[in-house]
Design an enzyme around this catalytic site. Structure first.
Site, PDB file in Angstrom:
ATOM      1  CB  SER A  46      12.691   4.266   4.586  1.00 39.40           C
ATOM      2  OG  SER A  46      11.734   3.370   5.147  1.00 39.40           O
ATOM      3  CG  HIS A  49      11.353  -2.563   4.221  1.00 38.24           C
ATOM      4  ND1 HIS A  49       9.985  -2.540   4.108  1.00 38.24           N
ATOM      5  CD2 HIS A  49      11.685  -3.749   4.780  1.00 38.24           C
ATOM      6  CE1 HIS A  49       9.509  -3.667   4.611  1.00 38.24           C
ATOM      7  NE2 HIS A  49      10.519  -4.421   5.012  1.00 38.24           N
ATOM      8  CD  GLU A  53      10.997  -7.864   5.078  1.00 38.02           C
ATOM      9  OE1 GLU A  53      11.293  -9.016   5.502  1.00 38.02           O
ATOM     10  OE2 GLU A  53      10.618  -6.949   5.828  1.00 38.02           O
ATOM     11  N   PRO A  67       0.789  -1.231   0.000  1.00 36.33           N
ATOM     12  CG  PRO A  67      -0.112  -1.127   2.123  1.00 36.33           C
ATOM     13  CD  PRO A  67       0.531  -2.069   1.179  1.00 36.33           C
ATOM     14  CG  ASN A  68      -0.143   4.220   1.462  1.00 42.28           C
ATOM     15  OD1 ASN A  68      -1.152   4.792   1.067  1.00 42.28           O
ATOM     16  ND2 ASN A  68      -0.103   3.557   2.602  1.00 42.28           N
ATOM     17  NE  ARG A 124      10.371   5.822   8.333  1.00 41.81           N
ATOM     18  CZ  ARG A 124       9.406   5.632   7.421  1.00 41.81           C
ATOM     19  NH1 ARG A 124       9.562   4.703   6.472  1.00 41.81           N
ATOM     20  NH2 ARG A 124       8.313   6.357   7.455  1.00 41.81           N
ATOM     21  CG  ASN A 157       8.438  -2.068  -0.126  1.00 40.99           C
ATOM     22  OD1 ASN A 157       7.960  -2.238   0.987  1.00 40.99           O
ATOM     23  ND2 ASN A 157       8.981  -0.927  -0.511  1.00 40.99           N
ATOM     24  NE  ARG A 200       4.023   6.545   1.631  1.00 36.08           N
ATOM     25  CZ  ARG A 200       4.388   5.305   1.937  1.00 36.08           C
ATOM     26  NH1 ARG A 200       4.977   4.535   1.044  1.00 36.08           N
ATOM     27  NH2 ARG A 200       4.160   4.836   3.119  1.00 36.08           N
TER      28      ARG A 200
HETATM   29  C1  DQA Z   1       8.438   0.813   3.504  1.00 36.62           C
HETATM   30  C2  DQA Z   1       8.579   0.998   5.013  1.00 36.62           C
HETATM   31  C3  DQA Z   1       7.239   0.743   5.720  1.00 36.62           C
HETATM   32  O1  DQA Z   1       7.407   0.891   7.134  1.00 36.62           O
HETATM   33  C4  DQA Z   1       6.208   1.738   5.244  1.00 36.62           C
HETATM   34  O2  DQA Z   1       4.966   1.451   5.832  1.00 36.62           O
HETATM   35  C5  DQA Z   1       6.113   1.794   3.770  1.00 36.62           C
HETATM   36  C6  DQA Z   1       7.306   1.661   2.946  1.00 36.62           C
HETATM   37  C7  DQA Z   1       9.722   1.199   2.749  1.00 36.62           C
HETATM   38  O3  DQA Z   1       9.810   0.867   1.570  1.00 36.62           O
HETATM   39  O4  DQA Z   1      10.601   1.855   3.318  1.00 36.62           O
HETATM   40  O5  DQA Z   1       5.038   2.069   3.227  1.00 36.62           O
HETATM   41  O6  DQA Z   1       8.179  -0.559   3.239  1.00 36.62           O
END
Ligand code: DQA
Length: 145
Positions: free
Chosen positions: A102, A100, A98, A10-11, A107, A74, A18
């Site tokens: 960031s 990410h 996996e 998501p997102n 965080r 991701n 974003r």
């Molecule tokens: C993320 C890190 C997640 O904590 C966050 O909710 C995301 C993106 C990343 O790619 O850094 O939506 O997976």
């Protein structure tokens, strides 16, 4: 040709717009193009997908059981919440990387736990969108004959 499925949660459709201070200015389409290019040079094909819906991601992991030799995922926020995605990945036989964008460990503490890491063969965090390319390279090694 061996196929890798690259699944985004998501997102991530908003990537580039974003929170660019955290996730950078590249769009998900840019990431897809870079992954296509690298996969081609590695002799792999890719399927690149994004969904904001947990069940759709679960369905796509089931599809990967039939079509893919490996998964780059991701899972975005579902990383930290989804037993359903973990269970689906546990039903996939090939290697899973996996990713990410960031560094989740730098965080908020709720981002420090990943259900997906209980299944992943490798985890890349904090390398920006290059993390997808690093994950693809690793999968190329893991699925080599
Ligand atoms: C993320 C890190 C997640 O904590 C966050 O909710 C995301 C993106 C990343 O790619 O850094 O939506 O997976």
């Amino acid at each position: 040709m061996k196929t890798i499925h690259i699944l985004n949660g998501p997102n991530l459709n908003l990537l580039g717009r974003r929170q660019p201070d955290i996730y950078g200015h590249e769009t998900l389409a840019d990431v897809e193009t870079a992954c296509e290019k690298l996969a081609h040079s590695l002799g792999l094909s890719i399927v690149f997908r994004q969904s904001n819906h947990e069940g759709e991601l679960v369905d796509w992991i089931h599809t990967a059981r039939e079509e893919a030799v490996g998964i780059v995922m991701n899972p975005a926020a579902y990383t930290h919440t989804s037993v359903a995605i973990l269970d689906a990945l546990n039903a996939f036989e090939g290697p899973v990387m996996e990713v990410h964008i960031s560094n989740v460990h730098k965080r908020e503490s709720f981002r420090h736990h990943s259900y997906v890491s209980l299944r992943a063969d490798g985890v890349i965090a904090g390398c920006g969108t290059e993390g997808y390319l690093l994950a693809l390279r690793r999968l190329a090694t893991l699925v080599a004959d």
